[in-house]
Design a protein around this motif. Structure first.
Motif, PDB file in Angstrom:
ATOM      1  N   ARG A 130       0.858  -1.183   0.000  1.00 53.33           N
ATOM      2  CA  ARG A 130       0.000   0.000   0.000  1.00 53.33           C
ATOM      3  C   ARG A 130       0.889   1.225   0.000  1.00 53.33           C
ATOM      4  NH1 ARG A 130      -5.290  -1.209   1.243  1.00 53.33           N
ATOM      5  NH2 ARG A 130      -5.619  -3.266   2.115  1.00 53.33           N
ATOM      6  N   ASP A 134      -1.637   6.623   1.017  1.00 49.57           N
ATOM      7  CA  ASP A 134      -2.987   6.124   1.280  1.00 49.57           C
ATOM      8  C   ASP A 134      -3.230   5.825   2.758  1.00 49.57           C
ATOM      9  OD1 ASP A 134      -3.744   6.319  -1.376  1.00 49.57           O
ATOM     10  OD2 ASP A 134      -3.181   4.252  -1.833  1.00 49.57           O
ATOM     11  N   LEU A 188      -4.124   6.939   6.174  1.00 53.61           N
ATOM     12  CA  LEU A 188      -4.829   8.100   6.723  1.00 53.61           C
ATOM     13  C   LEU A 188      -4.534   8.300   8.198  1.00 53.61           C
ATOM     14  CD1 LEU A 188      -8.260   7.422   4.993  1.00 53.61           C
ATOM     15  CD2 LEU A 188      -6.439   8.973   4.239  1.00 53.61           C
ATOM     16  N   ASP A 246      -5.407   2.924   9.305  1.00 53.16           N
ATOM     17  CA  ASP A 246      -6.551   3.296   8.468  1.00 53.16           C
ATOM     18  C   ASP A 246      -6.016   3.688   7.101  1.00 53.16           C
ATOM     19  OD1 ASP A 246      -8.328   2.943  10.605  1.00 53.16           O
ATOM     20  OD2 ASP A 246      -8.074   5.003  11.269  1.00 53.16           O
ATOM     21  N   VAL A 247      -6.507   3.023   6.062  1.00 53.72           N
ATOM     22  CA  VAL A 247      -6.040   3.297   4.705  1.00 53.72           C
ATOM     23  C   VAL A 247      -7.205   3.727   3.825  1.00 53.72           C
ATOM     24  CG1 VAL A 247      -4.100   1.690   4.827  1.00 53.72           C
ATOM     25  CG2 VAL A 247      -6.289   0.878   3.986  1.00 53.72           C
ATOM     26  N   ARG A 248      -6.869   4.409   2.765  1.00 50.56           N
ATOM     27  CA  ARG A 248      -7.852   4.790   1.752  1.00 50.56           C
ATOM     28  C   ARG A 248      -7.874   3.677   0.714  1.00 50.56           C
ATOM     29  NH1 ARG A 248      -5.419   9.022  -0.877  1.00 50.56           N
ATOM     30  NH2 ARG A 248      -5.492  10.007   1.109  1.00 50.56           N
ATOM     31  N   GLU A 249      -9.052   3.110   0.501  1.00 45.60           N
ATOM     32  CA  GLU A 249      -9.200   2.049  -0.498  1.00 45.60           C
ATOM     33  C   GLU A 249     -10.497   2.283  -1.247  1.00 45.60           C
ATOM     34  OE1 GLU A 249     -10.088  -2.566  -0.110  1.00 45.60           O
ATOM     35  OE2 GLU A 249      -8.025  -2.101   0.480  1.00 45.60           O
ATOM     36  N   ASP A 250     -10.400   2.513  -2.547  1.00 47.15           N
ATOM     37  CA  ASP A 250     -11.576   2.805  -3.380  1.00 47.15           C
ATOM     38  C   ASP A 250     -12.378   3.975  -2.808  1.00 47.15           C
ATOM     39  OD1 ASP A 250     -10.931   0.660  -5.081  1.00 47.15           O
ATOM     40  OD2 ASP A 250     -12.031  -0.747  -3.801  1.00 47.15           O
ATOM     41  N   LYS A 251     -11.678   5.044  -2.448  1.00 48.92           N
ATOM     42  CA  LYS A 251     -12.273   6.294  -1.942  1.00 48.92           C
ATOM     43  C   LYS A 251     -12.985   6.134  -0.600  1.00 48.92           C
ATOM     44  CE  LYS A 251     -12.803   8.082  -6.599  1.00 48.92           C
ATOM     45  NZ  LYS A 251     -13.709   8.608  -7.603  1.00 48.92           N
ATOM     46  N   VAL A 252     -12.717   5.030   0.096  1.00 50.98           N
ATOM     47  CA  VAL A 252     -13.333   4.764   1.396  1.00 50.98           C
ATOM     48  C   VAL A 252     -12.233   4.491   2.417  1.00 50.98           C
ATOM     49  CG1 VAL A 252     -14.877   3.185   2.642  1.00 50.98           C
ATOM     50  CG2 VAL A 252     -15.371   3.772   0.275  1.00 50.98           C
ATOM     51  N   GLN A 253     -12.446   4.946   3.643  1.00 50.61           N
ATOM     52  CA  GLN A 253     -11.491   4.654   4.710  1.00 50.61           C
ATOM     53  C   GLN A 253     -11.716   3.244   5.220  1.00 50.61           C
ATOM     54  OE1 GLN A 253     -10.984   7.666   7.711  1.00 50.61           O
ATOM     55  NE2 GLN A 253     -10.489   6.149   9.264  1.00 50.61           N
ATOM     56  N   LYS A 254     -10.630   2.461   5.253  1.00 49.19           N
ATOM     57  CA  LYS A 254     -10.727   1.067   5.683  1.00 49.19           C
ATOM     58  C   LYS A 254      -9.758   0.839   6.844  1.00 49.19           C
ATOM     59  CE  LYS A 254     -10.152  -3.638   3.989  1.00 49.19           C
ATOM     60  NZ  LYS A 254      -9.817  -4.484   2.848  1.00 49.19           N
TER      61      LYS A 254
END
Length: 104
Positions: free
Chosen positions: A45, A49, A51, A64-72
């Motif tokens: 990653r 990305d 966050l 917390d990562v950004r994945e497909d414009k969503v925080q995961k």
């Protein structure tokens, strides 16, 4: 998905790598092949990305990562509390170098 797996978390200034533990025992060429033909959904990653990162409890920490414009949120278990704290501190330091500031 959701299954516990032994992994090695590699961290550099630009990426976080999720490497299969057996690959690190086999050597660098096998580790690189694992990254080209990975067994995990996201073997690496981008640091940009990431966050947020935080220590949770015992030997657990969350990235917390950004994945497909969503925080995961991704929860990891380190070998011990000290290792978890060092990982969190390292990611925070890299993010601060990136100019994200002390809000992490």
């Amino acid at each position: 998905r959701g299954k516990r797996q032994d992994r090695v978390l590699g961290i550099d200034r630009f990426k976080i790598y999720n490497i299969k533990k057996t690959s690190t025992l086999l050597g660098l060429s096998d580790m690189l092949m694992n990254m080209i033909s990975p067994n995990s959904k996201n073997p690496q990653r981008l640091m940009e990305d990431v966050l947020n990162v935080k220590y949770l409890e015992r030997n657990l920490f969350q990235i917390d990562v950004r994945e497909d414009k969503v925080q995961k949120p991704l929860v990891y278990e380190a070998l011990d509390k000290e290792t978890a704290l060092r990982i969190v501190a390292k990611i925070k330091k890299i993010k601060n170098l990136e100019g994200r500031g002390p809000d992490m």
